[in-house]
Design a protein around this motif. Structure first.
Motif, short mmCIF file in Angstrom:
data_model
loop_
_atom_site.label_atom_id
_atom_site.label_comp_id
_atom_site.label_asym_id
_atom_site.label_seq_id
_atom_site.Cartn_x
_atom_site.Cartn_y
_atom_site.Cartn_z
N ARG A 35 0.86 -1.19 0.00
CA ARG A 35 0.00 0.00 0.00
C ARG A 35 0.90 1.25 0.00
O ARG A 35 1.33 1.71 1.06
CB ARG A 35 -0.91 -0.03 1.23
CG ARG A 35 -2.08 0.92 1.19
CD ARG A 35 -2.84 0.80 2.51
NE ARG A 35 -4.02 1.63 2.51
CZ ARG A 35 -5.23 1.18 2.22
NH1 ARG A 35 -5.40 -0.08 1.89
NH2 ARG A 35 -6.28 1.98 2.27
N PRO A 36 1.20 1.79 -1.17
CA PRO A 36 2.12 2.93 -1.20
C PRO A 36 1.55 4.13 -0.46
O PRO A 36 0.33 4.39 -0.52
CB PRO A 36 2.26 3.22 -2.70
CG PRO A 36 1.02 2.67 -3.31
CD PRO A 36 0.67 1.47 -2.50
N PRO A 37 2.38 4.86 0.26
CA PRO A 37 1.89 6.03 0.98
C PRO A 37 1.38 7.11 0.03
O PRO A 37 0.49 7.88 0.38
CB PRO A 37 3.11 6.51 1.77
CG PRO A 37 4.29 5.94 1.04
CD PRO A 37 3.83 4.64 0.46
N LEU A 38 1.95 7.16 -1.18
CA LEU A 38 1.56 8.19 -2.14
C LEU A 38 1.72 7.65 -3.55
O LEU A 38 2.75 7.07 -3.90
CB LEU A 38 2.43 9.44 -1.96
CG LEU A 38 2.24 10.56 -3.00
CD1 LEU A 38 0.82 11.11 -2.95
CD2 LEU A 38 3.26 11.67 -2.77
N LEU A 39 0.69 7.84 -4.37
CA LEU A 39 0.77 7.49 -5.79
C LEU A 39 0.32 8.68 -6.61
O LEU A 39 -0.73 9.27 -6.35
CB LEU A 39 -0.12 6.27 -6.10
CG LEU A 39 -0.04 5.75 -7.54
CD1 LEU A 39 -0.11 4.23 -7.60
CD2 LEU A 39 -1.14 6.35 -8.42
N GLU A 59 -2.85 7.57 -0.44
CA GLU A 59 -3.16 8.86 -1.05
C GLU A 59 -2.89 8.76 -2.55
O GLU A 59 -1.86 8.23 -2.97
CB GLU A 59 -2.32 9.98 -0.43
CG GLU A 59 -2.59 11.34 -1.06
CD GLU A 59 -1.66 12.44 -0.56
OE1 GLU A 59 -1.77 13.57 -1.06
OE2 GLU A 59 -0.83 12.15 0.33
N VAL A 60 -3.83 9.29 -3.33
CA VAL A 60 -3.65 9.40 -4.78
C VAL A 60 -3.74 10.87 -5.16
O VAL A 60 -4.72 11.54 -4.81
CB VAL A 60 -4.73 8.60 -5.55
CG1 VAL A 60 -4.59 8.84 -7.06
CG2 VAL A 60 -4.62 7.11 -5.25
N THR A 98 9.51 12.24 -0.44
CA THR A 98 9.34 10.94 0.22
C THR A 98 8.95 9.89 -0.82
O THR A 98 8.49 10.24 -1.91
CB THR A 98 8.25 11.04 1.31
OG1 THR A 98 7.05 11.53 0.71
CG2 THR A 98 8.69 11.98 2.41
N PRO A 99 9.13 8.60 -0.52
CA PRO A 99 8.86 7.55 -1.52
C PRO A 99 7.46 7.64 -2.11
O PRO A 99 6.48 7.86 -1.39
CB PRO A 99 9.05 6.26 -0.72
CG PRO A 99 10.03 6.62 0.36
CD PRO A 99 9.67 8.03 0.74
N THR A 125 9.76 5.06 -6.44
CA THR A 125 10.01 3.64 -6.21
C THR A 125 9.65 2.80 -7.43
O THR A 125 10.33 1.81 -7.72
CB THR A 125 9.21 3.13 -5.00
OG1 THR A 125 7.82 3.36 -5.22
CG2 THR A 125 9.64 3.84 -3.73
N ASP A 126 8.59 3.19 -8.14
CA ASP A 126 8.15 2.41 -9.30
C ASP A 126 7.17 3.22 -10.13
O ASP A 126 6.55 4.17 -9.64
CB ASP A 126 7.49 1.10 -8.85
CG ASP A 126 6.36 1.34 -7.88
OD1 ASP A 126 5.23 1.54 -8.33
OD2 ASP A 126 6.61 1.34 -6.64
#
Length: 259
Positions: A35-39, A59-60, A98-99, A125-126
């Motif tokens: 679950r990424p913190p931010l996308l 968060e998106v 941040t990532p 990250t990706d």
């Protein structure tokens, strides 16, 4: 009577309309258990992908450059606290410190710029991007050939073709099918920072094409005997063309020529 929405050719608008494809892309961008913190979403369009990404992310931030679509998006996600609609050009956004991850149905005409933005962002990250199939196949070596961008970034990023999407799943229907490309930053780079600089010089020299072969190009900066030894270590034929050399073989060449 409101006039029907007309997609913009200048913005390369081909909206993803297939829910199953949007769900599949979201699963690739955010695998179960992660679950990424931010996308950041590139080109939210009418929100088809945004809808499937939101439950998977903390968060998106969905970027949309076309001001005509912003009222629709903001109304659609009014009660979605995890989604922030950002009006404006994604390429003008300052990368988060941040990532974070990136995903999106990328405007075909701006694919190269968006990929470059991603590769330059230190905290990325990706990235999971829906692009022209030909672009995705070229960048991931699916044709059996490799590009300068992929090889140069290989010590830090892994490139994979993870899906194909029929052109009929978009409106308006584009002239070609799409591919899903996945770019992941390696947790442990294959080279340290000093090694990456010599890697970059070696790869860019090889891709100049001077001399008609990779062997000839590398001899411009290295003794022929060392180049031949590097080719033997990498199990490469001296007549091989530069695009035919996979990144793993480049690592063997670099190990000999940078020592």
């Amino acid at each position: 009577m409101a006039r029907p929405f007309q997609p913009s050719r200048a913005l390369s608008q081909n909206f993803l309309t297939d829910r199953a494809t949007a769900e599949h892309l979201a699963r690739l961008a955010v695998p179960n258990g992660r679950r990424p913190p931010l996308l950041l979403e590139v080109g939210a369009g009418k929100g088809a992908l945004t809808t499937t990404l939101a439950p998977r992310c903390r968060e998106v931030r969905a970027y949309e450059i076309d001001p005509r679509l912003l009222p629709l998006l903001r109304a659609r996600f009014l009660d979605a606290p995890r989604v922030t609609i950002v009006g404006g050009d994604f390429l003008r956004a300052r990368p988060p410190r941040t990532p974070f991850s990136v995903a999106g149905n990328v405007p075909y005409s701006r694919t190269a710029e968006i990929v470059d933005w991603c590769l330059r962002a230190p905290a990325l990250t990706d990235a999971t991007l829906l692009t022209q199939l030909e672009y995705a196949r070229k960048r991931t070596g699916d044709y059996g050939r490799w590009t300068l961008l992929t090889v140069r970034s290989w010590p830090r990023f892994e490139w994979r073709l993870v899906g194909r999407v029929a052109r009929t799943r978009f409106r308006p229907v584009p002239g070609v099918d799409a591919g899903i490309i996945r770019i992941e930053r390696r947790r442990a780079p294959l080279l340290d920072p000093s090694g990456y600089e010599s890697w970059r010089r070696l790869v860019e020299l090889g891709f100049t094409g001077v001399g008609g072969s990779l062997h000839a190009s590398l001899r411009r900066a290295h003794p022929g005997r060392r180049v031949s030894a590097a080719f033997r270590a990498a199990r490469l034929d001296p007549g091989v063309l530069v695009g035919e050399v996979p990144p793993e073989r480049w690592l063997a060449l670099h190990e000999v020529l940078a020592s």
